[in-house]
Scaffold this active site. Structure first.
Site, PDB file in Angstrom:
ATOM      1  CG  ASP A  40      -2.230   0.824   0.876  1.00  0.00           C
ATOM      2  OD1 ASP A  40      -3.233   0.205   0.490  1.00  0.00           O
ATOM      3  OD2 ASP A  40      -2.191   2.073   0.966  1.00  0.00           O
ATOM      4  CG  ASP A  66       3.233   6.303  -5.382  1.00  0.00           C
ATOM      5  OD1 ASP A  66       2.434   5.728  -6.154  1.00  0.00           O
ATOM      6  OD2 ASP A  66       3.338   7.541  -5.305  1.00  0.00           O
ATOM      7  CE1 TYR A 160     -11.040   3.284 -11.676  1.00  0.00           C
ATOM      8  CE2 TYR A 160     -13.282   3.045 -12.503  1.00  0.00           C
ATOM      9  CZ  TYR A 160     -12.232   2.568 -11.745  1.00  0.00           C
ATOM     10  OH  TYR A 160     -12.358   1.396 -11.042  1.00  0.00           O
ATOM     11  CB  THR A 195     -14.339  -0.622  -1.088  1.00  0.00           C
ATOM     12  OG1 THR A 195     -14.314   0.570  -1.872  1.00  0.00           O
ATOM     13  CG2 THR A 195     -14.497  -1.823  -2.005  1.00  0.00           C
TER      14      THR A 195
HETATM   15  N1  LIG Z   1     -14.922  -0.345  -5.371  1.00  0.00           N
HETATM   16  C1  LIG Z   1     -15.519  -0.422  -6.564  1.00  0.00           C
HETATM   17  O1  LIG Z   1     -16.714  -0.161  -6.730  1.00  0.00           O
HETATM   18  C2  LIG Z   1     -14.704  -0.817  -7.774  1.00  0.00           C
HETATM   19  C3  LIG Z   1     -15.388  -1.081  -8.980  1.00  0.00           C
HETATM   20  C4  LIG Z   1     -14.645  -1.455 -10.093  1.00  0.00           C
HETATM   21  C5  LIG Z   1     -13.273  -1.583  -9.992  1.00  0.00           C
HETATM   22  N2  LIG Z   1     -12.661  -1.305  -8.815  1.00  0.00           N
HETATM   23  C6  LIG Z   1     -11.213  -1.425  -8.753  1.00  0.00           C
HETATM   24  O2  LIG Z   1     -10.888  -2.347  -7.732  1.00  0.00           O
HETATM   25  C7  LIG Z   1      -9.660  -1.971  -7.121  1.00  0.00           C
HETATM   26  C8  LIG Z   1      -9.839  -1.825  -5.635  1.00  0.00           C
HETATM   27  O3  LIG Z   1     -10.851  -0.870  -5.373  1.00  0.00           O
HETATM   28  P1  LIG Z   1     -11.253  -0.453  -3.884  1.00  0.00           P
HETATM   29  O4  LIG Z   1     -12.546   0.275  -3.986  1.00  0.00           O
HETATM   30  O5  LIG Z   1     -11.086  -1.609  -2.987  1.00  0.00           O
HETATM   31  O6  LIG Z   1     -10.119   0.621  -3.603  1.00  0.00           O
HETATM   32  P2  LIG Z   1      -9.881   1.521  -2.307  1.00  0.00           P
HETATM   33  O7  LIG Z   1      -9.771   2.934  -2.796  1.00  0.00           O
HETATM   34  O8  LIG Z   1     -10.871   1.217  -1.230  1.00  0.00           O
HETATM   35  O9  LIG Z   1      -8.459   1.026  -1.822  1.00  0.00           O
HETATM   36  C9  LIG Z   1      -7.353   1.235  -2.646  1.00  0.00           C
HETATM   37  C10 LIG Z   1      -6.099   1.038  -1.829  1.00  0.00           C
HETATM   38  O10 LIG Z   1      -5.020   1.311  -2.712  1.00  0.00           O
HETATM   39  C11 LIG Z   1      -4.089   2.156  -2.056  1.00  0.00           C
HETATM   40  N3  LIG Z   1      -3.416   2.962  -3.060  1.00  0.00           N
HETATM   41  C12 LIG Z   1      -3.921   4.035  -3.718  1.00  0.00           C
HETATM   42  N4  LIG Z   1      -3.000   4.555  -4.527  1.00  0.00           N
HETATM   43  C13 LIG Z   1      -1.881   3.782  -4.396  1.00  0.00           C
HETATM   44  C14 LIG Z   1      -0.599   3.829  -4.964  1.00  0.00           C
HETATM   45  N5  LIG Z   1      -0.277   4.809  -5.823  1.00  0.00           N
HETATM   46  N6  LIG Z   1       0.301   2.888  -4.624  1.00  0.00           N
HETATM   47  C15 LIG Z   1      -0.020   1.914  -3.735  1.00  0.00           C
HETATM   48  N7  LIG Z   1      -1.240   1.831  -3.130  1.00  0.00           N
HETATM   49  C16 LIG Z   1      -2.156   2.757  -3.467  1.00  0.00           C
HETATM   50  C17 LIG Z   1      -4.936   3.008  -1.110  1.00  0.00           C
HETATM   51  O11 LIG Z   1      -4.169   3.534  -0.041  1.00  0.00           O
HETATM   52  C18 LIG Z   1      -6.001   2.005  -0.645  1.00  0.00           C
HETATM   53  O12 LIG Z   1      -5.598   1.288   0.507  1.00  0.00           O
HETATM   54  C19 LIG Z   1      -9.217  -0.697  -7.829  1.00  0.00           C
HETATM   55  O13 LIG Z   1      -8.344  -1.023  -8.889  1.00  0.00           O
HETATM   56  C20 LIG Z   1     -10.508  -0.146  -8.379  1.00  0.00           C
HETATM   57  O14 LIG Z   1     -10.292   0.712  -9.465  1.00  0.00           O
HETATM   58  C21 LIG Z   1     -13.337  -0.939  -7.704  1.00  0.00           C
END
Ligand SMILES: NC(=O)c1ccc[n+]([C@@H]2O[C@H](COP(=O)([O-])OP(=O)(O)OC[C@H]3O[C@@H](n4cnc5c(N)ncnc54)[C@H](O)[C@@H]3O)[C@@H](O)[C@H]2O)c1
Length: 260
Positions: A40, A66, A160, A195
């Site tokens: 993370d 990152d 996105y 989430t």
């Molecule tokens: N939640 C949804 O509805 C949804 C829908 C479709 C796709 N997704 C995809 O699923 C994945 C997870 O989504 P989520 O909602 O669990 O995400 P989230 O935003 O709840 O969690 C993302 C995590 O990634 C970490 N992060 C962010 N930028 C970072 C970086 N540059 N380097 C390392 N870590 C980093 C954040 O600190 C966080 O802990 C993502 O790729 C998202 O695009 C989510």
């Protein structure tokens, strides 16, 4: 007849695993026996998930970096050592979560780069850092989390959607190159999951309530997903059971879209 997925002896990295979908995937890979590198951008969040995995008897270590910074990615993965399973999960608009929806005509080109940096370049950086050591070992799994927002073309999220479509295209190209080495590369496309990022309280305006009603009516299974909905398919794709599956994008979306 019993059935189980055994990832004993495999080393995995899950990016953005400090919360949400990534955290759930990390917990499940560990439960299946893999050593999980919990990545993370926020080190304390990675540490928290490592503690959860260790408390449950699994093996994990924190690998904070990152994903948008290739030097950090290379150094972090280098310290972790050979990766057998890479899950490119870090996404959205980065640590800030998800930006407000915005008409394409109003979007600021400068804002696009943060979506591309995390969702596309982040995927490229981690895949580029992990795959070379899979090749001589003749085994590897790359699984990238993409979004129905790009496959289906949701409105008002163009940066996105474009970045996620790019990540899927990258994965298909890499899949063609590395299949001969026993490495599979697949994408998992999610519908809206509850989430910490998406569950942030939103204003209860009539428009927002109507949008929620319309969105839910598109799901054949009428609820939003939860992170646990994603873990079974990702763990299967990470396993030896999925050795003849590559270059695919599978949807986990309650029937939001159907595929042929
Ligand atoms: N939640 C949804 O509805 C949804 C829908 C479709 C796709 N997704 C995809 O699923 C994945 C997870 O989504 P989520 O909602 O669990 O995400 P989230 O935003 O709840 O969690 C993302 C995590 O990634 C970490 N992060 C962010 N930028 C970072 C970086 N540059 N380097 C390392 N870590 C980093 C954040 O600190 C966080 O802990 C993502 O790729 C998202 O695009 C989510």
């Amino acid at each position: 007849m019993s059935f189980s997925i055994d990832l004993e002896g495999r080393r995995s990295i899950v990016t953005g695993a400090g919360q949400g979908v990534g955290r759930a995937i990390a917990l499940t890979l560990a439960e299946a026996g893999a050593h999980v590198g919990v990545n993370d951008i926020v080190p304390a969040m990675a540490d928290g998930v490592v503690e959860e995995i260790s408390a449950a008897g699994g093996q994990a270590s924190a690998v904070p970096f990152d994903v948008t910074d290739f030097a950090q990615v290379e150094a972090g993965i280098g310290r972790f050592g050979d990766v057998d399973i890479l899950v490119n999960n870090a996404g959205n608009a980065g640590a800030e979560g998800f930006a407000e929806r915005c008409d394409f005509s109003d979007s600021n080109p400068a804002d696009w780069s943060r979506y591309f940096a995390v969702n596309l370049f982040g995927t490229m950086h981690c895949t580029r850092a992990a795959v070379p050591s899979m090749i001589p070992r003749g085994w590897g799994r790359v699984i990238t989390i993409v979004s129905d927002a790009s496959r289906y073309g949701d409105a008002k999220v163009a940066p996105y959607a474009a970045a996620k479509a790019g990540a899927a295209g990258l994965c298909r190209s890499v899949a063609r190159e590395v299949g001969r080495y026993g490495i599979t590369v697949n994408c998992v496309s999610l519908g809206t999951m509850v989430t910490p990022t998406t569950a942030k309280p939103k204003p209860e305006t009539p428009e927002a309530i109507e949008r929620e009603r319309r969105t839910l009516s598109r799901y054949v299974i009428r609820r939003r997903g939860v992170p646990e909905d994603a873990v079974g398919l990702v763990t299967f794709l990470a396993s030896p059971l999925a050795s003849w599956i590559t270059g695919q994008t599978y949807a986990i979306n309650g029937g939001y879209t159907f595929s042929l």
